[in-house]
Design a protein around this motif. Structure first.
Motif, mmCIF file in Angstrom:
data_model
loop_
_atom_site.group_PDB
_atom_site.id
_atom_site.type_symbol
_atom_site.label_atom_id
_atom_site.label_comp_id
_atom_site.label_asym_id
_atom_site.label_seq_id
_atom_site.Cartn_x
_atom_site.Cartn_y
_atom_site.Cartn_z
ATOM 1 N N ASN A 38 -0.702 -5.041 2.407
ATOM 2 C CA ASN A 38 -0.393 -3.503 2.380
ATOM 3 C C ASN A 38 -1.813 -3.273 1.837
ATOM 4 O O ASN A 38 -2.031 -1.851 1.390
ATOM 5 N N LEU A 43 6.505 -0.281 0.066
ATOM 6 C CA LEU A 43 6.219 0.667 0.163
ATOM 7 C C LEU A 43 6.704 1.596 -0.579
ATOM 8 O O LEU A 43 8.276 1.955 0.353
ATOM 9 N N TRP A 84 -3.245 -0.373 3.749
ATOM 10 C CA TRP A 84 -3.123 1.155 3.017
ATOM 11 C C TRP A 84 -4.082 1.582 1.854
ATOM 12 O O TRP A 84 -4.170 3.173 1.582
#
Length: 348
Positions: free
Chosen positions: A321, A53, A324
């Motif tokens: 991920n 990120l 997210w």
């Protein structure tokens, strides 16, 4: 002053009840502050590598603060969060100006007592209620006090904590909808609040029996908030709990996944910090932690870290991920406990 809670009283009481900082010279204090800023900067590179990120160029502020500054920020944040609920309670249950003034001081003192207690516990925090962009707070006196208590290397401990806290900053800036999600959940809790006096009395009666369990150490660690909740609010609290397990567990994963050469004494820090968490402090401290639901927060670290580690081990960081991507890909409470369910749903 805000109606049913006098926040100026809350801040004054909190500052008065906040524990005395550790005894250090001015030079040592300034060195600690400078090193914490440097550790936060170093941690950002490691967090980006371990999470995949990336923060935007203009990110949230990072501040090294003392306990009183932490109190002021969180009193402002609590005022912003609770004002809609307070306004709703006041509209449905008018108490008059005198009652409001007296009640505001009493509840302000109660809120201040909670803030004063927590001001001596929090090492760091990403706060996003007081400022729209959010801010990372590192509480220098608490970090110094804990590193002395644990007898660990100060530089290693400060970087270790910064890895955790900077991960939260990255989460909420690299994934900007997370803040809106939390604000919406808080709004949902407010809207679901039943302000009918009879209903409130009934739930308070239930909370009284829960209080007895807390005192005897037989509660589930979720605090009195859960005991006061309606079935609809429990659903919201379950969603919030799962979300907090994710973000706390993700930060826990990062701080313990960094290369051993970065923090040579990390195994010792982890072991001693885990013992500190399990033991708590004196009996009054443990009681207050249970009343405030802080034992449940400790479980969030453990359960969330297990979720993150299991998913990354099975499908890799890139597929983890996906969590997210949207609200729909956040794990439920059941999926936090059983990560395979989340993998099956999101990566079928």
């Amino acid at each position: 002053m805000s109606g049913l809670i006098d926040w100026d009283v809350a801040a004054r009481v909190a500052r008065r009840l906040s524990p005395a900082p550790p005894a250090v010279s001015r030079d040592i204090a300034e060195d600690a502050v400078g090193e914490l800023y440097r550790c936060a900067s170093r941690a950002a590179d490691h967090v980006a590598e371990l999470t995949g990120l990336h923060e935007p160029p203009v990110t949230a502020a990072t501040r090294v603060v003392d306990r009183h500054a932490w109190i002021d920020v969180n009193a402002g944040g609590m005022r912003a969060v609770l004002t809609p609920l307070i306004d709703k309670l006041a509209a449905d249950n008018p108490v008059g100006r005198v009652g409001e003034r007296i009640g505001g001081r009493v509840t302000g003192a109660q809120a201040g007592a909670v803030l004063g207690f927590l001001s001596g516990k929090v090492l760091g925090q990403f706060e996003f209620f007081d400022r729209p962009g959010g801010q990372l707070l590192l509480v220098a006196p608490n970090l110094v006090a804990v590193e002395r208590q644990l007898k660990v290397d100060p530089s290693d401990f400060r970087l270790w904590v910064c890895l955790h806290e900077v991960t939260h900053r990255v989460q909420f800036t690299a994934v900007p909808w997370l803040r809106r999600h939390m604000l919406d959940e808080v709004s949902a809790l407010t809207e679901s609040m039943d302000t009918d006096p009879a209903a409130l009395r009934q739930r308070l009666a239930g909370a009284a029996s829960e209080l007895v369990k807390v005192i005897r150490g037989r509660d589930d660690g979720a605090g009195l908030m859960a005991a006061l909740a309606t079935p609809q609010q429990r659903e919201i609290l379950d969603r919030v709990g799962a979300f907090m397990s994710l973000v706390e567990g993700h930060a826990e994963y990062v701080m313990n996944a960094v290369d051993p050469a970065v923090i040579p004494s990390q195994p010792q820090i982890e072991q001693r910090f885990a013992v500190r968490r399990r033991r708590g402090a004196n009996p009054l401290d443990r009681l207050l932690r249970r009343l405030l639901g802080m034992d449940a927060k400790t479980r969030q670290y453990v359960d969330g870290a297990t979720f993150v580690r299991t998913v990354i081990d099975r499908v890799g960081l890139a597929d983890f991920n996906a969590v997210w991507a949207s609200r729909q890909t956040l794990p439920s409470k059941a999926e936090i406990a059983n990560p395979v369910q989340w993998i099956a749903r999101v990566h079928a």
